[in-house]
Write a protein that holds these residues in place. Structure first.
Motif, PDB file in Angstrom:
ATOM      1  N   ALA A 331       0.831  -1.202   0.000  1.00  0.00           N
ATOM      2  CA  ALA A 331       0.000   0.000   0.000  1.00  0.00           C
ATOM      3  C   ALA A 331       0.867   1.254   0.000  1.00  0.00           C
ATOM      4  CB  ALA A 331      -0.933   0.002   1.206  1.00  0.00           C
ATOM      5  N   ALA A 332       1.969   1.224   0.742  1.00  0.00           N
ATOM      6  CA  ALA A 332       2.873   2.371   0.758  1.00  0.00           C
ATOM      7  C   ALA A 332       3.459   2.622  -0.627  1.00  0.00           C
ATOM      8  CB  ALA A 332       3.995   2.141   1.768  1.00  0.00           C
ATOM      9  N   ASP A 344      -5.253  -2.827  -6.146  1.00  0.00           N
ATOM     10  CA  ASP A 344      -5.127  -4.196  -5.647  1.00  0.00           C
ATOM     11  C   ASP A 344      -6.482  -4.767  -5.242  1.00  0.00           C
ATOM     12  OD1 ASP A 344      -2.476  -4.308  -6.092  1.00  0.00           O
ATOM     13  OD2 ASP A 344      -1.848  -4.061  -4.002  1.00  0.00           O
ATOM     14  N   GLU A 345      -7.244  -3.954  -4.519  1.00  0.00           N
ATOM     15  CA  GLU A 345      -8.538  -4.444  -4.036  1.00  0.00           C
ATOM     16  C   GLU A 345      -9.479  -4.739  -5.201  1.00  0.00           C
ATOM     17  OE1 GLU A 345     -10.833  -6.066  -1.410  1.00  0.00           O
ATOM     18  OE2 GLU A 345      -8.980  -5.065  -0.755  1.00  0.00           O
ATOM     19  N   ILE A 346      -9.471  -3.873  -6.216  1.00  0.00           N
ATOM     20  CA  ILE A 346     -10.337  -4.089  -7.375  1.00  0.00           C
ATOM     21  C   ILE A 346      -9.908  -5.336  -8.141  1.00  0.00           C
ATOM     22  CG2 ILE A 346     -10.966  -3.148  -9.635  1.00  0.00           C
ATOM     23  CD1 ILE A 346     -10.972  -0.374  -8.320  1.00  0.00           C
ATOM     24  N   LEU A 347      -8.603  -5.516  -8.316  1.00  0.00           N
ATOM     25  CA  LEU A 347      -8.109  -6.711  -8.994  1.00  0.00           C
ATOM     26  C   LEU A 347      -8.492  -7.965  -8.228  1.00  0.00           C
ATOM     27  CD1 LEU A 347      -4.565  -5.465 -10.060  1.00  0.00           C
ATOM     28  CD2 LEU A 347      -6.424  -6.085 -11.611  1.00  0.00           C
ATOM     29  N   LEU A 350     -12.256  -8.629  -8.633  1.00  0.00           N
ATOM     30  CA  LEU A 350     -12.575  -9.102  -9.980  1.00  0.00           C
ATOM     31  C   LEU A 350     -11.946 -10.455 -10.281  1.00  0.00           C
ATOM     32  CD1 LEU A 350     -12.179  -5.839 -12.102  1.00  0.00           C
ATOM     33  CD2 LEU A 350     -14.302  -6.979 -11.437  1.00  0.00           C
ATOM     34  N   GLY A 351     -11.033 -10.887  -9.426  1.00  0.00           N
ATOM     35  CA  GLY A 351     -10.314 -12.116  -9.694  1.00  0.00           C
ATOM     36  C   GLY A 351      -9.453 -11.992 -10.931  1.00  0.00           C
ATOM     37  N   ALA A 352      -8.949 -10.792 -11.174  1.00  0.00           N
ATOM     38  CA  ALA A 352      -8.200 -10.521 -12.396  1.00  0.00           C
ATOM     39  C   ALA A 352      -6.717 -10.413 -12.096  1.00  0.00           C
ATOM     40  CB  ALA A 352      -8.692  -9.216 -13.030  1.00  0.00           C
ATOM     41  N   ASP A 383       1.001  -9.850  -2.182  1.00  0.00           N
ATOM     42  CA  ASP A 383       1.751  -9.120  -1.165  1.00  0.00           C
ATOM     43  C   ASP A 383       2.848  -8.305  -1.849  1.00  0.00           C
ATOM     44  OD1 ASP A 383       3.721 -10.927  -1.859  1.00  0.00           O
ATOM     45  OD2 ASP A 383       3.369 -12.221  -0.133  1.00  0.00           O
ATOM     46  N   ALA A 384       3.636  -7.633  -1.041  1.00  0.00           N
ATOM     47  CA  ALA A 384       4.634  -6.726  -1.587  1.00  0.00           C
ATOM     48  C   ALA A 384       5.635  -7.438  -2.488  1.00  0.00           C
ATOM     49  CB  ALA A 384       5.378  -6.019  -0.450  1.00  0.00           C
ATOM     50  N   ALA A 385       5.890  -8.707  -2.209  1.00  0.00           N
ATOM     51  CA  ALA A 385       6.884  -9.443  -3.008  1.00  0.00           C
ATOM     52  C   ALA A 385       6.421  -9.665  -4.431  1.00  0.00           C
ATOM     53  CB  ALA A 385       7.179 -10.792  -2.351  1.00  0.00           C
TER      54      ALA A 385
END
Length: 389
Positions: A331-332, A344-347, A350-352, A383-385
């Motif tokens: 998020a940062a 990220d949340e939208i993806l 949507l399972g995209a 995640d960030a990775a």
């Protein structure tokens, strides 16, 4: 002991409490105005109070940005233009602007653009049927149909094409007096002669098509490549020269922290020519975050102000990101960069896959997509990775 933090906390809480317990405004007691106990009124007021949180943030954000703009530096602002770019160095309250690229750049690119100039005049009159030409499979039929908006039988293209030919002919007549390298002059002559020949044949026949234009453009391509090489050489020489001079002036310590903002149109924002030249001249440890390509629809009236305004956002967001999202590096990083925080949340919902992912959905053969997307199950969180930052 009363600390600044506790004092601000109490005064803020007191202000909120006062707002919540304030008496109704005059006229809101049911006599001519909506009653205070009206559910719709309460809901509207509640939502306005919530939205005010964001409005307040934006107001203070703008104030912080305006204050920061005055202290930004050193900053190199590059406004791409026909002359190779206007460069402005902002450092310690001073600004210096100049065009460092030699005139050969503009002259070479000007002639190289002749086929494009011819195309822009005849394009609306092209047939929307794609002939058997080398790039036929690379032409989108729908794009062509939108561009070729006029009938092929009309001839109102002849007058503007002949007028442009007058411009081409004038450049051809004066080419030998321009003082440009002989090789460049010869290549420019080939391009101009080819364009004039196409105009002559087309206007006399009162007809042209995609195939005849491609025959012309193919015949002058070698000359265009030579012009491009001379333009690139002039740009590299000019840009590197001014960067060396400015680096010596402000010193190595300041140069290590240099921000560069390159403003361009979207069509040239990726692998922009000036960005390519500037990149190896910056601090390699910071170039990934301090070289910023800023595309715009049209050149701004005040490119330096636009650059500094955007840079101020970036600088303050760099710090805010780590403090607002101390436990979520993904998020940062989104707050720091061009990614939207909700991406990220939208993806996920949507399972995209992310746009740069190798995974993709194969479209139906009839060209119909699958929107809206039906989410099948819960997509795994990234995640960030998972990000190349």
């Amino acid at each position: 002991m009363t600390t600044r933090r506790s004092f601000l906390g109490r005064t803020t809480a007191a202000g909120v409490l006062a707002g919540l317990t304030a008496s109704p405004a005059a006229g809101e007691d049911g006599r001519g105005s909506p009653a205070v106990d009206d559910p719709d009124v309460r809901r509207t007021r509640a939502r306005e109070a919530i939205v005010a949180v964001n409005s307040g943030m934006r107001s203070h954000y703008a104030a912080l940005k305006a204050d920061l703009i005055a202290r930004l530096g050193p900053v190199l602002v590059v406004q791409n233009d026909a002359k190779g770019g206007r460069f402005t160095l902002v450092h310690e309250g001073t600004r210096e602007s100049l065009h460092p690229v030699g005139e050969v750049f503009e002259l070479a690119k000007s002639v190289a653009h002749a086929p494009l100039g011819v195309f822009t005049i005849i394009a609306p009159h092209l047939s929307d049927r794609i002939p058997n030409v080398p790039g036929a499979d690379r032409i989108d039929p729908h794009d062509l149909a939108m561009l070729a908006s006029r009938r092929t039988t009309t001839t109102d293209w002849i007058t503007p094409l002949r007028q442009y030919a007058d411009t081409l002919a004038a450049a051809r007549r004066h080419l030998d007096q321009a003082g440009i390298p002989p090789e460049l002059a010869a290549s420019c002559a080939r391009v101009l002669d080819g364009a004039l020949g196409f105009v002559k044949v087309s206007t006399e026949a009162r007809s042209f098509d995609i195939r005849s234009f491609e025959d012309f453009s193919r015949s002058v391509y070698a000359g265009i490549r030579t012009a491009m090489r001379h333009a690139a050489e002039a740009q590299i020489t000019g840009v590197q020269g001014v960067l060396r001079a400015w680096r010596a002036r402000i010193g190595e310590e300041a140069w290590r922290d240099l921000y560069t903002v390159v403003l361009s149109q979207w069509a040239t924002s990726e692998l922009n020519q000036n960005s390519i030249i500037i990149r190896p001249c910056m601090n390699p440890a910071k170039v990934a975050t301090h070289l910023i390509d800023l595309p715009a629809a049209e050149p701004p009236s005040d490119p330096v102000l636009v650059a500094l305004d955007n840079l101020a956002r970036i600088v303050q967001d760099n710090i805010a990101a780590e403090l607002v999202f101390p436990t979520d590096h993904a998020a940062a990083d989104a707050l720091k960069g061009p990614q939207d925080l909700l991406a990220d949340e939208i993806l996920d919902q949507l399972g995209a896959p992310a746009p740069d992912s190798s995974a993709h959905v194969t479209p139906d053969g009839d060209g119909h997509g699958a929107c809206p997307v039906t989410r099948g199950g819960t997509a795994p969180r990234r995640d960030a990775a998972a990000y190349d930052v």
